[in-house]
Design a protein around this motif. Sequence first.
Motif, PDB file in Angstrom:
ATOM      1  N   VAL A 138      21.843 -26.917 -37.097  1.00 18.69           N
ATOM      2  CA  VAL A 138      20.605 -26.239 -37.514  1.00 18.69           C
ATOM      3  C   VAL A 138      20.215 -25.201 -36.458  1.00 18.69           C
ATOM      4  CG1 VAL A 138      18.148 -26.556 -38.026  1.00 18.69           C
ATOM      5  CG2 VAL A 138      19.816 -28.217 -38.856  1.00 18.69           C
ATOM      6  N   GLY A 139      20.221 -25.627 -35.206  1.00 20.58           N
ATOM      7  CA  GLY A 139      19.888 -24.719 -34.102  1.00 20.58           C
ATOM      8  C   GLY A 139      20.923 -23.599 -33.967  1.00 20.58           C
ATOM      9  N   GLU A 140      22.179 -23.948 -34.102  1.00 16.69           N
ATOM     10  CA  GLU A 140      23.244 -22.936 -34.011  1.00 16.69           C
ATOM     11  C   GLU A 140      23.067 -21.878 -35.096  1.00 16.69           C
ATOM     12  OE1 GLU A 140      26.692 -26.089 -32.662  1.00 16.69           O
ATOM     13  OE2 GLU A 140      27.285 -24.510 -34.050  1.00 16.69           O
ATOM     14  N   LYS A 176      21.075 -17.280 -39.466  1.00 14.62           N
ATOM     15  CA  LYS A 176      21.544 -17.735 -40.783  1.00 14.62           C
ATOM     16  C   LYS A 176      20.851 -19.034 -41.163  1.00 14.62           C
ATOM     17  CE  LYS A 176      26.051 -15.731 -41.234  1.00 14.62           C
ATOM     18  NZ  LYS A 176      27.125 -15.420 -40.319  1.00 14.62           N
ATOM     19  N   SER A 177      20.820 -19.289 -42.470  1.00 12.41           N
ATOM     20  CA  SER A 177      20.377 -20.612 -42.903  1.00 12.41           C
ATOM     21  C   SER A 177      21.497 -21.586 -42.541  1.00 12.41           C
ATOM     22  CB  SER A 177      20.130 -20.626 -44.411  1.00 12.41           C
ATOM     23  OG  SER A 177      21.346 -20.390 -45.094  1.00 12.41           O
ATOM     24  N   THR A 178      21.149 -22.867 -42.430  1.00 10.23           N
ATOM     25  CA  THR A 178      22.175 -23.867 -42.123  1.00 10.23           C
ATOM     26  C   THR A 178      23.229 -23.867 -43.227  1.00 10.23           C
ATOM     27  OG1 THR A 178      20.290 -25.143 -41.281  1.00 10.23           O
ATOM     28  CG2 THR A 178      22.424 -26.250 -41.300  1.00 10.23           C
ATOM     29  N   ILE A 179      22.790 -23.728 -44.463  1.00 12.11           N
ATOM     30  CA  ILE A 179      23.718 -23.763 -45.605  1.00 12.11           C
ATOM     31  C   ILE A 179      24.732 -22.629 -45.509  1.00 12.11           C
ATOM     32  CG2 ILE A 179      23.918 -23.602 -48.124  1.00 12.11           C
ATOM     33  CD1 ILE A 179      21.139 -24.797 -48.340  1.00 12.11           C
ATOM     34  N   GLU A 180      24.258 -21.453 -45.119  1.00 13.72           N
ATOM     35  CA  GLU A 180      25.166 -20.315 -45.039  1.00 13.72           C
ATOM     36  C   GLU A 180      26.111 -20.479 -43.835  1.00 13.72           C
ATOM     37  OE1 GLU A 180      24.852 -15.431 -45.011  1.00 13.72           O
ATOM     38  OE2 GLU A 180      23.173 -16.630 -44.312  1.00 13.72           O
ATOM     39  N   SER A 216       8.751 -17.136 -36.798  1.00 18.24           N
ATOM     40  CA  SER A 216      10.085 -17.776 -36.672  1.00 18.24           C
ATOM     41  C   SER A 216      10.990 -17.446 -37.850  1.00 18.24           C
ATOM     42  CB  SER A 216       9.965 -19.291 -36.590  1.00 18.24           C
ATOM     43  OG  SER A 216       8.906 -19.665 -35.786  1.00 18.24           O
ATOM     44  N   LEU A 217      10.406 -17.423 -39.045  1.00 20.22           N
ATOM     45  CA  LEU A 217      11.242 -17.162 -40.224  1.00 20.22           C
ATOM     46  C   LEU A 217      11.797 -15.740 -40.187  1.00 20.22           C
ATOM     47  CD1 LEU A 217      12.268 -18.323 -42.938  1.00 20.22           C
ATOM     48  CD2 LEU A 217      10.193 -17.448 -44.006  1.00 20.22           C
ATOM     49  N   THR A 218      10.958 -14.800 -39.795  1.00 13.48           N
ATOM     50  CA  THR A 218      11.399 -13.401 -39.688  1.00 13.48           C
ATOM     51  C   THR A 218      12.524 -13.293 -38.651  1.00 13.48           C
ATOM     52  OG1 THR A 218       9.171 -12.692 -40.269  1.00 13.48           O
ATOM     53  CG2 THR A 218      10.593 -11.036 -39.246  1.00 13.48           C
ATOM     54  N   VAL A 219      12.346 -14.007 -37.539  1.00 13.08           N
ATOM     55  CA  VAL A 219      13.387 -14.007 -36.500  1.00 13.08           C
ATOM     56  C   VAL A 219      14.679 -14.623 -37.045  1.00 13.08           C
ATOM     57  CG1 VAL A 219      14.006 -14.911 -34.210  1.00 13.08           C
ATOM     58  CG2 VAL A 219      11.714 -13.995 -34.615  1.00 13.08           C
ATOM     59  N   CYS A 220      14.549 -15.679 -37.857  1.00 10.80           N
ATOM     60  CA  CYS A 220      15.725 -16.298 -38.490  1.00 10.80           C
ATOM     61  C   CYS A 220      16.509 -15.290 -39.318  1.00 10.80           C
ATOM     62  CB  CYS A 220      15.319 -17.434 -39.431  1.00 10.80           C
ATOM     63  SG  CYS A 220      14.906 -18.962 -38.614  1.00 10.80           S
ATOM     64  N   PHE A 221      15.840 -14.259 -39.796  1.00 15.86           N
ATOM     65  CA  PHE A 221      16.525 -13.243 -40.595  1.00 15.86           C
ATOM     66  C   PHE A 221      17.125 -12.144 -39.728  1.00 15.86           C
ATOM     67  CE2 PHE A 221      14.387 -15.065 -44.284  1.00 15.86           C
ATOM     68  CZ  PHE A 221      15.401 -14.974 -45.217  1.00 15.86           C
ATOM     69  N   GLY A 222      17.060 -12.336 -38.418  1.00 10.48           N
ATOM     70  CA  GLY A 222      17.795 -11.433 -37.542  1.00 10.48           C
ATOM     71  C   GLY A 222      16.963 -10.336 -36.888  1.00 10.48           C
ATOM     72  N   TYR A 223      15.637 -10.407 -37.023  1.00 12.84           N
ATOM     73  CA  TYR A 223      14.816  -9.411 -36.316  1.00 12.84           C
ATOM     74  C   TYR A 223      14.656  -9.822 -34.858  1.00 12.84           C
ATOM     75  CZ  TYR A 223      13.363  -7.260 -40.688  1.00 12.84           C
ATOM     76  OH  TYR A 223      13.353  -6.603 -41.881  1.00 12.84           O
ATOM     77  N   ASP A 224      15.130  -9.003 -33.933  1.00 11.25           N
ATOM     78  CA  ASP A 224      14.945  -9.332 -32.518  1.00 11.25           C
ATOM     79  C   ASP A 224      13.550  -8.929 -32.080  1.00 11.25           C
ATOM     80  OD1 ASP A 224      17.565 -10.045 -32.480  1.00 11.25           O
ATOM     81  OD2 ASP A 224      18.240  -8.017 -31.954  1.00 11.25           O
ATOM     82  N   ASN A 225      13.137  -7.757 -32.554  1.00  7.82           N
ATOM     83  CA  ASN A 225      11.835  -7.255 -32.136  1.00  7.82           C
ATOM     84  C   ASN A 225      10.927  -7.086 -33.354  1.00  7.82           C
ATOM     85  OD1 ASN A 225       9.669  -6.082 -31.008  1.00  7.82           O
ATOM     86  ND2 ASN A 225      10.777  -4.413 -29.994  1.00  7.82           N
ATOM     87  N   THR A 226      10.108  -8.119 -33.584  1.00  8.11           N
ATOM     88  CA  THR A 226       9.281  -8.100 -34.791  1.00  8.11           C
ATOM     89  C   THR A 226       8.162  -7.050 -34.692  1.00  8.11           C
ATOM     90  OG1 THR A 226       8.004  -9.925 -33.872  1.00  8.11           O
ATOM     91  CG2 THR A 226       9.720 -10.499 -35.436  1.00  8.11           C
ATOM     92  N   ASP A 227       7.871  -6.585 -33.460  1.00 10.65           N
ATOM     93  CA  ASP A 227       6.812  -5.572 -33.290  1.00 10.65           C
ATOM     94  C   ASP A 227       7.115  -4.277 -34.033  1.00 10.65           C
ATOM     95  OD1 ASP A 227       5.535  -7.327 -31.702  1.00 10.65           O
ATOM     96  OD2 ASP A 227       6.104  -6.380 -29.804  1.00 10.65           O
ATOM     97  N   ASN A 228       8.413  -4.019 -34.240  1.00  7.15           N
ATOM     98  CA  ASN A 228       8.795  -2.747 -34.861  1.00  7.15           C
ATOM     99  C   ASN A 228       8.791  -2.757 -36.384  1.00  7.15           C
ATOM    100  OD1 ASN A 228       9.216  -1.804 -32.335  1.00  7.15           O
ATOM    101  ND2 ASN A 228      11.437  -2.156 -32.346  1.00  7.15           N
ATOM    102  N   ILE A 229       8.482  -3.897 -36.970  1.00  7.16           N
ATOM    103  CA  ILE A 229       8.565  -3.962 -38.437  1.00  7.16           C
ATOM    104  C   ILE A 229       7.486  -3.072 -39.041  1.00  7.16           C
ATOM    105  CG2 ILE A 229       8.395  -5.494 -40.433  1.00  7.16           C
ATOM    106  CD1 ILE A 229       9.394  -7.751 -38.587  1.00  7.16           C
ATOM    107  N   GLN A 230       7.901  -2.282 -40.021  1.00  6.80           N
ATOM    108  CA  GLN A 230       6.996  -1.299 -40.629  1.00  6.80           C
ATOM    109  C   GLN A 230       5.825  -1.945 -41.359  1.00  6.80           C
ATOM    110  OE1 GLN A 230       6.849   2.189 -41.077  1.00  6.80           O
ATOM    111  NE2 GLN A 230       8.091   2.195 -39.205  1.00  6.80           N
ATOM    112  N   THR A 258      13.073 -25.646 -43.400  1.00  8.25           N
ATOM    113  CA  THR A 258      12.998 -26.060 -44.808  1.00  8.25           C
ATOM    114  C   THR A 258      12.776 -24.845 -45.715  1.00  8.25           C
ATOM    115  OG1 THR A 258      12.185 -28.260 -44.241  1.00  8.25           O
ATOM    116  CG2 THR A 258      11.695 -27.471 -46.467  1.00  8.25           C
ATOM    117  N   ALA A 259      11.851 -23.966 -45.325  1.00  5.59           N
ATOM    118  CA  ALA A 259      11.589 -22.776 -46.159  1.00  5.59           C
ATOM    119  C   ALA A 259      12.875 -21.962 -46.320  1.00  5.59           C
ATOM    120  CB  ALA A 259      10.492 -21.921 -45.522  1.00  5.59           C
ATOM    121  N   LEU A 260      13.576 -21.762 -45.212  1.00  8.36           N
ATOM    122  CA  LEU A 260      14.786 -20.934 -45.228  1.00  8.36           C
ATOM    123  C   LEU A 260      15.896 -21.574 -46.058  1.00  8.36           C
ATOM    124  CD1 LEU A 260      16.324 -18.488 -44.157  1.00  8.36           C
ATOM    125  CD2 LEU A 260      16.827 -19.768 -42.074  1.00  8.36           C
ATOM    126  N   ASN A 261      16.153 -22.863 -45.824  1.00 11.76           N
ATOM    127  CA  ASN A 261      17.260 -23.512 -46.532  1.00 11.76           C
ATOM    128  C   ASN A 261      16.939 -23.784 -47.995  1.00 11.76           C
ATOM    129  OD1 ASN A 261      19.698 -24.092 -44.735  1.00 11.76           O
ATOM    130  ND2 ASN A 261      17.961 -24.624 -43.429  1.00 11.76           N
TER     131      ASN A 261
END
Length: 261
Positions: free
Chosen positions: A228-230, A236-240, A46-60, A21-24
């Motif tokens: 949604v899962g795909e 990506k957001s479902t809308i995109e 989860s939201l950060t991962v939705c934006f394509g981060y595979d490894n969130t540990d590396n985020i500055q 919901t937040a993303l869409n």
Amino acid sequence: MDKNKVIAIVNQKGGIGKTVTALNLGYALSETGKKVLLIDFDPQSSLTVCFGYDNTDNIQTTIYNLMALAIEEKSLPKMEDYIVKIGNIDLIPCNLELSAIEIALVNVMSRETVLRAIVDEIKADYDYVIIDCSPSLGMLTINALAACDSVIIPVTPQYLSAKGLELLLKSIIRVKKRINPKIEVDGILFTMYAERIKLSKEVLSIIQEAYGSHIHIFENKIPTSVKVGEANMKSKSTIEYDPKNKVSVAYREFAKEVVSL
Ligand SMILES: Nc1ncnc2c1ncn2[C@@H]1O[C@H](COP(=O)(O)OP(=O)(O)OP(=O)(O)O)[C@@H](O)[C@H]1O
Ligand SMILES: [Mg+2]
């Protein structure tokens, strides 16, 4: 900027569509020209991962780092150093480190309002700031409730817990009394809602009866779709991902309702 509205997407029940919901909602609002900031406020990221981060540990710089600075009453870095731009949407990302903040907050004065101090500094730049909360009613969620203007509560018919909703509303009332008098409940949003299934209708009427007189129930209900899962898998957001999908259409219409509030 017409609104500078801060909305928290809250429900202590897990897996009921907060992040989707937040993303869409964020995506739908940005499509109509609104300037949107999403804050990932869940250590699961989860939201950060939705934006394509595979490894969130590396985020500055994450929301955790900003909160750590705010706790020490240090000033925030420049916005471009911690806000990530993805398409037209801005994101403050998160990683698992955020789970340590509850302990870091124990001895902090005004520990409920650390996030608010950050949000208050940046919200003037946005039409909408949307906070994706974790599935708990702990100190993180209290910080989100203290920082927001309003709350949207996603609810799934299959997993409705009347007791859970009651506890959530109690927390909101407590925050309203003590820390954030302006907080409002924008409404309950049904997610993964199947019009034709009897259970969905039953749950809707139970909620309407119990809360309909004092809490808004959004007209648009979000159906279920495998897209949604795909979309999540494709970052990506479902809308995109699938603009004509029934979930995408429903989130766009829901976003119009949010704007009209
Ligand atoms: N409308 C929908 N149709 C189909 N699947 C959905 C829909 N909404 C959410 N999902 C799926 O349900 C799961 C949970 O969704 P989501 O991550 O948004 O829930 P959440 O409330 O944020 O969970 P958590 O509390 O763990 O953060 C995800 O796998 C997501 O893809
Ligand atoms: Mg989530």
